[in-house]
Motif scaffolding. Structure first.
Motif, PDB file in Angstrom:
ATOM      1  N   PHE A 105       0.804  -1.221   0.000  1.00 53.37           N
ATOM      2  CA  PHE A 105       0.000   0.000   0.000  1.00 53.37           C
ATOM      3  C   PHE A 105       0.843   1.280   0.000  1.00 53.37           C
ATOM      4  N   VAL A 106       2.167   1.142   0.029  1.00 55.40           N
ATOM      5  CA  VAL A 106       3.017   2.337  -0.094  1.00 55.40           C
ATOM      6  C   VAL A 106       3.043   2.838  -1.540  1.00 55.40           C
ATOM      7  N   PHE A 107       2.486   2.043  -2.469  1.00 57.62           N
ATOM      8  CA  PHE A 107       2.457   2.418  -3.878  1.00 57.62           C
ATOM      9  C   PHE A 107       1.064   2.899  -4.287  1.00 57.62           C
ATOM     10  N   ALA A 108       1.035   3.761  -5.301  1.00 62.64           N
ATOM     11  CA  ALA A 108      -0.249   4.202  -5.849  1.00 62.64           C
ATOM     12  C   ALA A 108      -0.902   3.093  -6.674  1.00 62.64           C
ATOM     13  N   THR A 118      12.999   0.027  -5.739  1.00 65.58           N
ATOM     14  CA  THR A 118      13.450   1.380  -6.088  1.00 65.58           C
ATOM     15  C   THR A 118      12.376   2.195  -6.805  1.00 65.58           C
ATOM     16  N   ASP A 119      11.230   1.604  -7.063  1.00 58.75           N
ATOM     17  CA  ASP A 119      10.147   2.352  -7.706  1.00 58.75           C
ATOM     18  C   ASP A 119       9.599   3.419  -6.765  1.00 58.75           C
ATOM     19  N   GLU A 120       9.072   4.467  -7.352  1.00 67.54           N
ATOM     20  CA  GLU A 120       8.561   5.594  -6.574  1.00 67.54           C
ATOM     21  C   GLU A 120       7.370   5.172  -5.717  1.00 67.54           C
ATOM     22  N   THR A 121       7.398   5.573  -4.457  1.00 67.67           N
ATOM     23  CA  THR A 121       6.257   5.337  -3.570  1.00 67.67           C
ATOM     24  C   THR A 121       5.325   6.540  -3.628  1.00 67.67           C
ATOM     25  N   ALA A 122       4.026   6.261  -3.534  1.00 68.88           N
ATOM     26  CA  ALA A 122       3.031   7.343  -3.568  1.00 68.88           C
ATOM     27  C   ALA A 122       1.738   6.812  -2.960  1.00 68.88           C
TER      28      ALA A 122
END
Length: 287
Positions: A105-108, A118-122
């Motif tokens: 759930f740290v990802f969009a 390393t992917d952007e969290t959103a």
């Protein structure tokens, strides 16, 4: 190996750790339910560290009521961030290795490719935001940590999607289940085994890792598999997320890439259907 303190031991993953440790004959784990060890009380935690001098801490304590967190952001933040900070601070002081459990759930979840470390969290929910804040507080307080992001946890223990679907499937003629949220179910027994394996290996490859079972599915297909393996005949209708509104927004695609944990820590990961079959068989044996 010194002692291992398990915080949040009364929850699903804590119970799975106890089960796997007993099955493997792993000694030295001290299971601390919330009533005995509140991660928000720094003084009490300091006493436990002084008493046990732990080599490892496994933090299973978390605020996990995803929808409720939208109205209880401050409480969720205290538990998922401030409490984690308390543990990380003491781990840094004692040279203890912290194993922290985080979430997809740290990802969009707006993409369609497996997500790497390393992917952007959103995060798009209060729960996801506070879990990410918990991840971020650790490195400033200790270098000796493993943060494991996982997803869609289930097991024979505590409340979870598998047990809920079995109950509803036996009680109702028809169920409507979301099909446009895609991720990977994770058998918490498998995750517990990975955690104990990290400890037993003595690895110092600290950092952030993704762990779930292999493969991907929707909640609808997951439910269908549960009914098939459980021998439950119930009509299942796929619906869109918009047809089942919830207070918190869920990531529509949160499949995680496990390349790093497999390559770095040598973890073998079963497919989600294989692990689901094991869980359903164990549930049938105790019913």
């Amino acid at each position: 190996m010194g002692s291992v303190l398990v915080f949040g031991a009364s929850g699903q993953l804590g119970q799975c750790l106890a089960y796997v440790a007993q099955a493997r004959g792993t000694a030295g784990l001290v299971f601390l339910p919330e009533a005995q060890a509140n991660i928000l009380h720094l003084e009490g935690l300091a006493g436990l560290f002084a008493q046990h001098q732990p080599a490892y801490v496994i933090n299973c304590a978390a605020y996990t009521a995803v929808d409720k967190a939208e109205d209880e952001l401050d409480l969720a933040r205290k538990i998922n961030c401030d409490g984690v900070g308390n543990l990380a601070r003491l781990c840094g002081e004692y040279g203890t290795v912290l194993i922290q459990i985080s979430t997809d759930f740290v990802f969009a979840g707006t993409g369609n490719q497996p997500l790497t470390e390393t992917d952007e969290t959103a995060p798009i929910s209060a729960y996801g935001l506070t879990k990410l804040e918990g991840e971020q507080v650790i490195p400033s307080l200790t270098e000796r940590y493993f943060t494991l992001r996982t997803s869609w946890l289930y097991s024979e223990f505590a409340g979870n999607f598998v047990k809920t679907m079995q109950k509803l499937g036996r009680e109702r003629d028809e169920l409507r289940v979301i099909w446009d949220q895609v991720g990977t179910p994770t058998y918490a027994i498998d995750l517990a085994g990975v955690i104990l394996g990290i400890i037993e290996s003595g690895s110092t490859a600290y950092g952030l890792y993704h762990y779930s079972n292999e493969g991907l599915t929707s909640w609808y297909d997951f439910a269908t598999a549960i009914f098939e393996l459980s021998g439950i005949a119930v009509k299942t209708t796929p619906i869109r997320t918009s047809e089942y509104p919830t207070k918190a927004t869920r990531p529509p695609f949160s499949v995680m890439d496990k390349t790093k944990i497999k390559a770095t820590l040598g973890v073998a990961i079963p497919h989600w259907r294989e692990s689901l079959k094991v869980c359903v068989e164990r549930l049938a044996a105790v019913q």
